[in-house]
Motif scaffolding. Structure first.
Motif, PDB file in Angstrom:
ATOM      1  N   LEU A 194       0.827  -1.198   0.000  1.00 39.33           N
ATOM      2  CA  LEU A 194       0.000   0.000   0.000  1.00 39.33           C
ATOM      3  C   LEU A 194       0.864   1.251   0.000  1.00 39.33           C
ATOM      4  CD1 LEU A 194      -2.681   1.428   0.144  1.00 39.33           C
ATOM      5  CD2 LEU A 194      -2.767   0.963   2.611  1.00 39.33           C
ATOM      6  N   SER A 195       1.917   1.245   0.794  1.00 35.36           N
ATOM      7  CA  SER A 195       2.835   2.376   0.819  1.00 35.36           C
ATOM      8  C   SER A 195       3.486   2.585  -0.545  1.00 35.36           C
ATOM      9  CB  SER A 195       3.911   2.143   1.891  1.00 35.36           C
ATOM     10  OG  SER A 195       4.830   3.206   1.929  1.00 35.36           O
ATOM     11  N   HIS A 196       3.864   1.493  -1.191  1.00 37.05           N
ATOM     12  CA  HIS A 196       4.483   1.574  -2.517  1.00 37.05           C
ATOM     13  C   HIS A 196       3.514   2.153  -3.540  1.00 37.05           C
ATOM     14  CE1 HIS A 196       6.807   0.471  -6.063  1.00 37.05           C
ATOM     15  NE2 HIS A 196       5.734  -0.141  -6.533  1.00 37.05           N
ATOM     16  N   VAL A 197       2.282   1.690  -3.522  1.00 34.99           N
ATOM     17  CA  VAL A 197       1.282   2.159  -4.483  1.00 34.99           C
ATOM     18  C   VAL A 197       1.012   3.647  -4.306  1.00 34.99           C
ATOM     19  CG1 VAL A 197      -1.155   1.995  -5.125  1.00 34.99           C
ATOM     20  CG2 VAL A 197       0.179  -0.082  -4.774  1.00 34.99           C
ATOM     21  N   LEU A 198       0.873   4.082  -3.070  1.00 34.34           N
ATOM     22  CA  LEU A 198       0.610   5.502  -2.825  1.00 34.34           C
ATOM     23  C   LEU A 198       1.801   6.365  -3.247  1.00 34.34           C
ATOM     24  CD1 LEU A 198      -1.168   5.390   0.668  1.00 34.34           C
ATOM     25  CD2 LEU A 198      -2.212   5.691  -1.577  1.00 34.34           C
ATOM     26  N   GLY A 199       3.015   5.895  -2.938  1.00 30.49           N
ATOM     27  CA  GLY A 199       4.208   6.650  -3.311  1.00 30.49           C
ATOM     28  C   GLY A 199       4.397   6.744  -4.811  1.00 30.49           C
ATOM     29  N   LYS A 200       4.005   5.708  -5.523  1.00 32.92           N
ATOM     30  CA  LYS A 200       4.178   5.672  -6.974  1.00 32.92           C
ATOM     31  C   LYS A 200       3.146   6.515  -7.706  1.00 32.92           C
ATOM     32  CE  LYS A 200       4.380   2.419 -10.873  1.00 32.92           C
ATOM     33  NZ  LYS A 200       4.294   0.985 -11.279  1.00 32.92           N
ATOM     34  N   ASN A 201       1.927   6.564  -7.180  1.00 28.80           N
ATOM     35  CA  ASN A 201       0.818   7.169  -7.919  1.00 28.80           C
ATOM     36  C   ASN A 201       0.330   8.506  -7.374  1.00 28.80           C
ATOM     37  OD1 ASN A 201      -0.048   4.926  -9.949  1.00 28.80           O
ATOM     38  ND2 ASN A 201       0.232   3.849  -8.006  1.00 28.80           N
ATOM     39  N   THR A 202       0.812   8.915  -6.214  1.00 29.15           N
ATOM     40  CA  THR A 202       0.409  10.193  -5.630  1.00 29.15           C
ATOM     41  C   THR A 202       1.634  10.876  -5.033  1.00 29.15           C
ATOM     42  OG1 THR A 202      -0.006   9.436  -3.349  1.00 29.15           O
ATOM     43  CG2 THR A 202      -1.770   9.076  -4.966  1.00 29.15           C
ATOM     44  N   ARG A 203       1.416  12.067  -4.491  1.00 34.37           N
ATOM     45  CA  ARG A 203       2.497  12.797  -3.823  1.00 34.37           C
ATOM     46  C   ARG A 203       2.622  12.392  -2.356  1.00 34.37           C
ATOM     47  NH1 ARG A 203       0.913  18.389  -3.632  1.00 34.37           N
ATOM     48  NH2 ARG A 203       3.027  18.784  -2.897  1.00 34.37           N
ATOM     49  N   ALA A 204       1.834  11.435  -1.918  1.00 34.76           N
ATOM     50  CA  ALA A 204       1.802  11.037  -0.507  1.00 34.76           C
ATOM     51  C   ALA A 204       3.115  10.387  -0.074  1.00 34.76           C
ATOM     52  CB  ALA A 204       0.643  10.079  -0.254  1.00 34.76           C
ATOM     53  N   VAL A 205       3.469  10.621   1.194  1.00 33.60           N
ATOM     54  CA  VAL A 205       4.665  10.041   1.807  1.00 33.60           C
ATOM     55  C   VAL A 205       4.240   9.332   3.090  1.00 33.60           C
ATOM     56  CG1 VAL A 205       6.933  10.518   2.798  1.00 33.60           C
ATOM     57  CG2 VAL A 205       6.099  11.907   0.887  1.00 33.60           C
ATOM     58  N   THR A 206       4.720   8.114   3.297  1.00 32.93           N
ATOM     59  CA  THR A 206       4.343   7.358   4.492  1.00 32.93           C
ATOM     60  C   THR A 206       5.438   7.438   5.551  1.00 32.93           C
ATOM     61  OG1 THR A 206       5.218   5.309   3.542  1.00 32.93           O
ATOM     62  CG2 THR A 206       2.872   5.781   3.202  1.00 32.93           C
ATOM     63  N   TYR A 207       5.013   7.348   6.818  1.00 35.39           N
ATOM     64  CA  TYR A 207       5.925   7.445   7.955  1.00 35.39           C
ATOM     65  C   TYR A 207       5.708   6.268   8.896  1.00 35.39           C
ATOM     66  CZ  TYR A 207       7.202  12.290   6.893  1.00 35.39           C
ATOM     67  OH  TYR A 207       7.689  13.429   6.305  1.00 35.39           O
ATOM     68  N   ASP A 208       6.822   5.728   9.401  1.00 34.36           N
ATOM     69  CA  ASP A 208       6.747   4.743  10.472  1.00 34.36           C
ATOM     70  C   ASP A 208       6.541   5.467  11.801  1.00 34.36           C
ATOM     71  OD1 ASP A 208       7.227   2.546   8.780  1.00 34.36           O
ATOM     72  OD2 ASP A 208       9.404   2.846   8.922  1.00 34.36           O
ATOM     73  N   PHE A 209       5.874   4.824  12.737  1.00 35.47           N
ATOM     74  CA  PHE A 209       5.663   5.427  14.055  1.00 35.47           C
ATOM     75  C   PHE A 209       5.346   4.333  15.052  1.00 35.47           C
ATOM     76  CE2 PHE A 209       1.431   4.853  12.437  1.00 35.47           C
ATOM     77  CZ  PHE A 209       0.676   4.527  13.562  1.00 35.47           C
ATOM     78  N   LYS A 210       5.413   4.699  16.321  1.00 40.48           N
ATOM     79  CA  LYS A 210       4.997   3.824  17.411  1.00 40.48           C
ATOM     80  C   LYS A 210       4.141   4.624  18.385  1.00 40.48           C
ATOM     81  CE  LYS A 210       8.998   0.695  17.245  1.00 40.48           C
ATOM     82  NZ  LYS A 210       8.178  -0.392  16.641  1.00 40.48           N
ATOM     83  N   PHE A 211       3.220   3.932  19.049  1.00 37.08           N
ATOM     84  CA  PHE A 211       2.432   4.574  20.094  1.00 37.08           C
ATOM     85  C   PHE A 211       3.326   4.898  21.291  1.00 37.08           C
ATOM     86  CE2 PHE A 211      -1.343   1.780  18.620  1.00 37.08           C
ATOM     87  CZ  PHE A 211      -1.632   2.670  17.606  1.00 37.08           C
ATOM     88  N   THR A 212       2.964   5.930  22.026  1.00 37.48           N
ATOM     89  CA  THR A 212       3.687   6.293  23.244  1.00 37.48           C
ATOM     90  C   THR A 212       2.693   6.479  24.391  1.00 37.48           C
ATOM     91  OG1 THR A 212       3.581   8.668  22.766  1.00 37.48           O
ATOM     92  CG2 THR A 212       5.498   7.463  21.948  1.00 37.48           C
ATOM     93  N   GLU A 213       3.207   6.439  25.595  1.00 32.34           N
ATOM     94  CA  GLU A 213       2.357   6.590  26.781  1.00 32.34           C
ATOM     95  C   GLU A 213       2.565   7.906  27.501  1.00 32.34           C
ATOM     96  OE1 GLU A 213       2.902   3.259  29.331  1.00 32.34           O
ATOM     97  OE2 GLU A 213       2.204   1.782  27.854  1.00 32.34           O
ATOM     98  N   ASP A 214       3.690   8.560  27.269  1.00 30.70           N
ATOM     99  CA  ASP A 214       4.010   9.780  28.016  1.00 30.70           C
ATOM    100  C   ASP A 214       3.505  11.025  27.305  1.00 30.70           C
ATOM    101  OD1 ASP A 214       5.348   8.396  30.038  1.00 30.70           O
ATOM    102  OD2 ASP A 214       7.210   8.373  28.881  1.00 30.70           O
ATOM    103  N   GLY A 215       3.067  11.988  28.110  1.00 26.58           N
ATOM    104  CA  GLY A 215       2.712  13.296  27.592  1.00 26.58           C
ATOM    105  C   GLY A 215       3.917  14.225  27.603  1.00 26.58           C
TER     106      GLY A 215
END
Length: 327
Positions: free
Chosen positions: A295-316
């Motif tokens: 899905l990330s590859h398809v979006l990057g190839k066909n649109t200007r969208a950029v995907t980011y890795d992330f993780k949930f956090t517990e601290d404010g």
């Protein structure tokens, strides 16, 4: 020098029910989680010279009244700062207009740098006061509370109070949810305040109000789904919420956003939404983890969208460096 570190957030469900135009009539609710992308605010006190801000560029001000950055100016006024300050900020990812609550994370981080509140609820309330009262921005309350408190939260909003529900979601469910989400930057700039103003005005229309009510109800239902570990239904609910949200005002979506979303749904996504006010910034998409790479590859190839890795956090928000007394 004092440095604060404040998380950005993903708002799954709310529909705009954290806006005063809604919660003054009915209880609002928002389900959100903070992620490991941060706004860092650096404050350095000076005994002489001018006020200096360093955000997109470096600006020098003789007086506080001449400062053009509303949040910084009104925060320093609120706390009656006597010393001249250097205030700077940086973000882990594109910040302005991101839909990840960056403005509120900055506000929370700036206040925390000045006051270092031990009570995160008080910190959130102070940030709401700066943005909603002193700056008169047409914003809601969920972003300030998410940034100050951190973690996965179901917030409820009434005319006079904000409450937080304790959710019993297993670590396994949170890990699976994290693995099944794709964070997408649309590369589309937008003005959140303009869209939020339009949405607030729309709350006089019963049909629009009911659409936001649906978003409120989905926030509560989605929290229950997470507690039960029913993630595919959660993903489908994101889609339903997006259909409602984009019908509240015309500025919430556009052709470019629709193109990204439709392409995602054709390539394995079960649901998703634009984050924040809409109109651009970031989107969140839900799909099985084994489909994310394609899905990330398809979006990057066909649109200007950029995907980011992330993780949930517990601290404010936290002060991570310095013990200088500003106030």
């Amino acid at each position: 020098m004092i440095i604060s570190k404040t998380p950005l957030r993903i708002s799954f469900f709310s529909g705009g029910s954290d806006l005063p135009a809604f919660y003054r009539k009915a209880e609002g609710a928002a389900l959100s989680v903070t992620i490991d992308k941060y706004i860092y605010v650096m404050v350095h006190s000076k005994s002489r010279g001018n006020y200096v801000t360093a955000f997109d560029g470096i600006n020098d001000y003789d007086t506080l009244d001449s400062m053009t950055h509303d949040i910084t100016r009104e925060t320093l006024k609120e706390y009656k700062i006597k010393n001249k300050l250097h205030v700077a900020s940086i973000s882990d990812i594109p910040g302005r207009g991101s839909g990840l609550g960056s403005s509120s994370s900055f506000t929370v981080g700036l206040i925390n740098s000045l006051k270092n509140y031990s009570d995160s609820t008080v910190l959130a309330e102070q940030a709401c006061n700066i943005e909603m009262n002193r700056c008169e921005y047409p914003v809601g309350k969920q972003d300030q509370y998410a940034a100050a408190i951190g973690g996965l939260n179901l917030f409820k909003f009434s005319k006079d109070t904000v409450s937080k529900s304790i959710l019993n979601v297993s670590k396994e469910t949170m890990n699976r949810l994290q693995d099944n989400l794709l964070l997408v930057y649309t590369n589309i700039p937008r003005s959140a305040n303009k869209i939020l103003s339009e949405q607030s005005r729309a709350m006089t229309d019963d049909d629009k109000f009911n659409l936001v009510m649906n978003g409120r109800n989905k926030a509560i239902f989605a929290a229950d789904l997470l507690e039960r570990g029913d993630l595919d239904t959660f993903g489908d609910l994101l889609h339903q919420a997006w259909v409602d949200k984009k019908n509240v005002t015309s500025g919430i979506t556009n052709d470019s956003i629709d193109e990204i979303y439709d392409l995602a749904m054709q390539n394995g996504a079960l649901g998703g939404k634009v984050l924040g006010a809409g109109g651009g910034g970031f989107m969140i998409l839900y799909c099985d983890s084994d489909k994310k790479e394609n899905l990330s590859h398809v979006l990057g190839k066909n649109t200007r969208a950029v995907t980011y890795d992330f993780k949930f956090t517990e601290d404010g928000s936290q002060v991570v460096y310095g013990d200088e007394t500003i106030i």
